[in-house]
Design an enzyme around this catalytic site. Structure first.
Site, short mmCIF file in Angstrom:
data_model
loop_
_atom_site.label_atom_id
_atom_site.label_comp_id
_atom_site.label_asym_id
_atom_site.label_seq_id
_atom_site.Cartn_x
_atom_site.Cartn_y
_atom_site.Cartn_z
N GLY A 12 0.72 -1.08 0.00
CA GLY A 12 -0.12 0.01 0.06
C GLY A 12 0.86 1.30 0.09
O GLY A 12 2.09 1.18 -0.04
N ASP A 13 0.14 2.48 -0.26
CA ASP A 13 1.04 3.48 -0.17
C ASP A 13 1.80 3.85 -1.44
O ASP A 13 2.98 4.61 -1.08
CB ASP A 13 1.45 3.90 1.29
CG ASP A 13 0.50 3.93 2.35
OD1 ASP A 13 -0.57 4.24 2.31
OD2 ASP A 13 0.95 3.22 3.41
N GLU A 14 1.61 2.97 -2.42
CA GLU A 14 2.50 3.19 -3.58
C GLU A 14 2.51 4.35 -4.37
O GLU A 14 3.33 4.82 -5.04
CB GLU A 14 2.37 1.99 -4.28
CG GLU A 14 2.63 0.41 -3.79
CD GLU A 14 1.43 0.04 -3.10
OE1 GLU A 14 0.30 0.79 -3.04
OE2 GLU A 14 1.31 -1.26 -2.87
N LYS A 16 -0.78 5.50 -5.85
CA LYS A 16 -1.76 4.87 -6.68
C LYS A 16 -2.51 6.40 -6.96
O LYS A 16 -3.18 6.36 -8.34
CB LYS A 16 -2.63 3.82 -6.15
CG LYS A 16 -1.82 2.70 -5.87
CD LYS A 16 -2.96 1.57 -5.32
CE LYS A 16 -3.21 1.74 -3.96
NZ LYS A 16 -1.92 1.62 -2.86
N GLY A 40 -6.06 5.85 1.79
CA GLY A 40 -5.69 7.60 1.86
C GLY A 40 -5.11 7.83 0.68
O GLY A 40 -3.69 7.68 0.50
N HIS A 41 -5.67 8.30 -0.58
CA HIS A 41 -5.12 8.37 -1.89
C HIS A 41 -4.58 9.85 -2.10
O HIS A 41 -5.59 10.71 -2.32
CB HIS A 41 -5.90 7.69 -3.14
CG HIS A 41 -5.97 6.48 -2.96
ND1 HIS A 41 -6.89 5.86 -3.72
CD2 HIS A 41 -5.32 5.59 -2.42
CE1 HIS A 41 -6.58 4.55 -3.62
NE2 HIS A 41 -5.74 4.18 -2.58
N THR A 42 -3.42 10.20 -2.00
CA THR A 42 -3.04 11.59 -1.96
C THR A 42 -2.88 12.14 -3.55
O THR A 42 -2.22 11.61 -4.16
CB THR A 42 -1.87 11.89 -1.20
OG1 THR A 42 -1.83 11.26 0.04
CG2 THR A 42 -1.46 13.30 -1.05
N THR A 130 -6.26 0.19 10.66
CA THR A 130 -6.40 1.67 10.61
C THR A 130 -7.53 2.22 11.66
O THR A 130 -7.82 3.26 11.69
CB THR A 130 -6.62 2.44 9.18
OG1 THR A 130 -7.88 1.49 8.84
CG2 THR A 130 -5.61 2.02 8.18
N ARG A 144 -23.01 -13.08 6.27
CA ARG A 144 -24.39 -12.44 5.68
C ARG A 144 -25.42 -11.79 6.74
O ARG A 144 -26.45 -12.03 6.74
CB ARG A 144 -25.06 -13.98 5.33
CG ARG A 144 -24.46 -14.46 4.13
CD ARG A 144 -24.64 -15.75 3.93
NE ARG A 144 -24.00 -16.60 4.97
CZ ARG A 144 -24.11 -18.11 5.19
NH1 ARG A 144 -24.46 -18.65 4.30
NH2 ARG A 144 -23.45 -18.43 6.02
N GLN A 225 -5.08 -0.20 -0.89
CA GLN A 225 -4.02 -0.92 -0.37
C GLN A 225 -3.13 -1.30 -1.36
O GLN A 225 -2.72 -0.89 -2.40
CB GLN A 225 -4.85 -1.77 0.61
CG GLN A 225 -5.39 -1.53 1.99
CD GLN A 225 -7.04 -0.76 1.30
OE1 GLN A 225 -7.81 -1.71 0.78
NE2 GLN A 225 -7.21 0.33 1.93
N ARG A 304 0.47 7.85 10.90
CA ARG A 304 1.22 7.01 11.49
C ARG A 304 2.80 7.20 10.69
O ARG A 304 2.66 6.91 9.46
CB ARG A 304 1.04 5.49 11.53
CG ARG A 304 0.02 5.30 12.52
CD ARG A 304 -0.53 3.76 12.62
NE ARG A 304 -1.17 3.31 11.48
CZ ARG A 304 -1.51 1.95 11.26
NH1 ARG A 304 -1.35 1.15 12.24
NH2 ARG A 304 -2.20 1.93 10.31
N ASP A 334 12.45 10.33 -7.34
CA ASP A 334 13.23 11.25 -6.91
C ASP A 334 13.70 11.24 -5.44
O ASP A 334 14.49 11.81 -5.13
CB ASP A 334 12.40 12.67 -6.76
CG ASP A 334 10.93 12.48 -6.16
OD1 ASP A 334 10.33 11.46 -6.50
OD2 ASP A 334 10.49 13.27 -5.52
P1 IMP Z 1 -7.40 -2.42 8.00
O1 IMP Z 1 -7.27 -2.42 6.50
O2 IMP Z 1 -7.19 -1.09 8.69
O3 IMP Z 1 -7.97 -3.40 8.67
O4 IMP Z 1 -5.61 -2.48 8.31
C1 IMP Z 1 -5.12 -3.73 8.04
C2 IMP Z 1 -3.77 -3.61 7.68
O5 IMP Z 1 -3.73 -3.03 6.43
C3 IMP Z 1 -3.05 -2.54 8.58
O6 IMP Z 1 -1.59 -2.97 8.52
C4 IMP Z 1 -3.13 -1.30 8.01
O7 IMP Z 1 -2.01 -0.39 8.27
C5 IMP Z 1 -3.00 -1.49 6.58
N1 IMP Z 1 -3.59 -0.98 5.58
C6 IMP Z 1 -4.87 -0.60 5.49
N2 IMP Z 1 -5.31 0.28 4.42
C7 IMP Z 1 -3.82 0.69 4.15
C8 IMP Z 1 -3.59 1.58 3.17
O8 IMP Z 1 -4.41 2.40 2.31
N3 IMP Z 1 -2.20 1.77 2.76
C9 IMP Z 1 -1.14 0.98 3.55
N4 IMP Z 1 -1.69 0.26 4.59
C10 IMP Z 1 -3.15 0.05 4.84
#
Ligand code: IMP
Length: 431
Positions: A12-14, A16, A40-42, A130, A144, A225, A304, A334
């Site tokens: 995640g956080d690549e 996107k 969280g897509h910035t 999160t 269900r 993610q 975090r 960069d």
């Molecule tokens: P959850 O998706 O809130 O249940 O978190 C499960 C795991 O996925 C944790 O390690 C989070 O930090 C990670 N995670 C969830 N959403 C993101 C994201 O958008 N970016 C990076 N890590 C994420």
């Protein structure tokens, strides 16, 4: 016109959001198909830094239709806050730009409370979620007993479903988690307050998308993610609760897989991860801190600090396999400027055996040592580079190495935060 799926090839956080924002210009519709407000897509547009949690990043383009698909778990209250913020910045002025699947499951207040309380109770065994209620909402979907968007528009159905589920949730909250419980009326009132604000967005998005696809419209599927957080293919149990891989684009949008023409894997030029779980190429030294500070590696949703490390070919090759990635976009190149040498993890050493696949056993990943190939670094600031050919030789070598080791072309390079700081070698919608 082709359709493209954009997914994260790491944890995640690549980046996107930025790539989707750029590619959205060429697509007609952008769809989110899994996850929820944990994303969280910035996107940086001019002086605005917009963080999107549930609405597809295509919303920053006035003419695009954006869909929240059935595979998403939706938090209505945070959605409305997101809409307000977008409008405040001058975006999302046309109400018909957003469509919400009537079949998406809702994140309810008890899901968030259970998520947070469970993490506290788990102590050092926590997942590092999160805290947005994602896991508990997907649990209810699979069991269900989830409440779907369509349900809240029928008073009797909503009350009946909520009453049944709340009995169990309150018992669990009180008896197991030692938490406060919810009253039926309180939740009904909260939902009644917001439902009218979303009603005009709600529709059968599977039908909408199928019709648009048949008319030749092109769709960009925006993953959230990363593949290493996929509930089946990631570092289980340190994963999110949805399938984050490309095949989910079809399931979570209600269309057939024949429409998924190309799969673009987004990978950061190094690796980051938030939350707990194995991370073989993690750097806990000053290079890790350098990447964190220079790359602004702090969570867009939770703030975090992210764990940082070298690019991990084992993880990216795993993602290439489980997604069917046809091209890679490399972001934040960069950030690597200024390092004398740069390492790439090519395998893991586990009990004197070399492994090049991600093991299903997290204990193996926890106890392995990364094997590195060291490459020459570069000092040039890359922000202003516009073509691949003009990039410093060390940068091109780094990219060549990744292409050789993955067998996948790196077609998009992001060299800065801004929309225009990107080198596109091949545009999936045009070339
Ligand atoms: P959850 O998706 O809130 O249940 O978190 C499960 C795991 O996925 C944790 O390690 C989070 O930090 C990670 N995670 C969830 N959403 C993101 C994201 O958008 N970016 C990076 N890590 C994420």
């Amino acid at each position: 016109m082709p359709n493209a799926v954009v997914i994260g090839a790491q944890w995640g956080d690549e980046g996107k959001g930025k790539i989707v924002d750029i590619l959205a210009e060429h697509a007609d519709i952008v769809v989110r198909f899994q996850g929820g407000p944990n994303a969280g897509h910035t996107v940086v547009v001019g002086n605005d830094r917009i963080i999107l949690h549930q609405i597809p990043s295509g919303i920053l383009h006035a003419q695009k239709r954006c869909v929240i698909g059935n595979g998403v778990v939706l938090d209505i209250e945070t959605l409305l806050a997101e809409i307000k913020e977008l409008k405040l910045h001058g975006y999302f002025q046309n109400e018909s730009a957003l469509l919400i699947s009537d079949a998406a499951n809702l994140i309810m207040p008890y899901h968030k409370q259970i998520d947070v309380a469970r993490e506290i109770k788990s102590g050092k065994n926590k997942i590092g979620t999160t805290g947005k209620g994602i896991g508990p909402a997907y649990e209810d979907k699979a069991a269900r007993r989830g409440i779907r968007v369509i349900d809240i528009f029928n008073d009797a159905v909503f009350e009946h479903k909520l009453k049944t589920v709340l009995e169990e949730k309150n018992w669990y909250l009180r008896e197991y988690l030692n938490e406060n419980i919810f009253s039926l009326d309180e939740i009904i009132q909260r939902v009644l307050q917001v439902r009218a604000s979303i009603q005009h967005y709600v529709t059968n998005t599977s039908v909408f998308l199928s019709e648009e696809l048949k008319r030749g419209k092109s769709v960009l599927f925006e993953g959230a993610q990363g593949s290493m957080l996929d509930v089946d293919h990631g570092t289980y149990p340190f994963v999110t609760s949805s399938n984050t891989v490309a095949a989910q684009a079809a399931i979570g949008s209600g269309i057939g897989p024949q429409y998924l023409d190309c799969i673009i894997g987004i990978a950061k030029a190094y690796t980051t991860r938030v939350g707990e779980g194995p991370f073989p190429s993690e750097l806990t030294d000053e290079v890790g801190s350098y990447l964190r500070e220079k790359g602004g590696e702090y969570g867009a949703t939770t703030g975090r600090p992210r764990r940082c490390g070298w690019f991990d070919l084992v993880a990216v090759n795993h993602s290439i396999r489980v997604n069917g990635i046809t091209q890679l976009a490399l972001t934040k190149l960069d950030v690597l400027s200024g390092l004398k040498t740069i390492k790439i993890c090519t395998g893991y050493n586990c009990n004197n055996a070399v492994i090049t696949h991600v093991s299903a056993d997290v204990r193996v990943l926890d106890n392995c040592q990364p094997i590195y190939q060291e490459l020459e670094g570069w000092s040039d600031n890359l922000n202003a580079f516009k073509t691949f050919a003009s990039l410093p030789i060390a940068v091109r070598n780094y990219i060549d190495f990744i292409e050789r080791q993955t067998g996948v072309p790196v077609t998009i390079l992001s060299v800065g935060n801004r929309r225009d700081q990107v080198i596109i070698r091949k545009n999936p919608f045009k070339d």
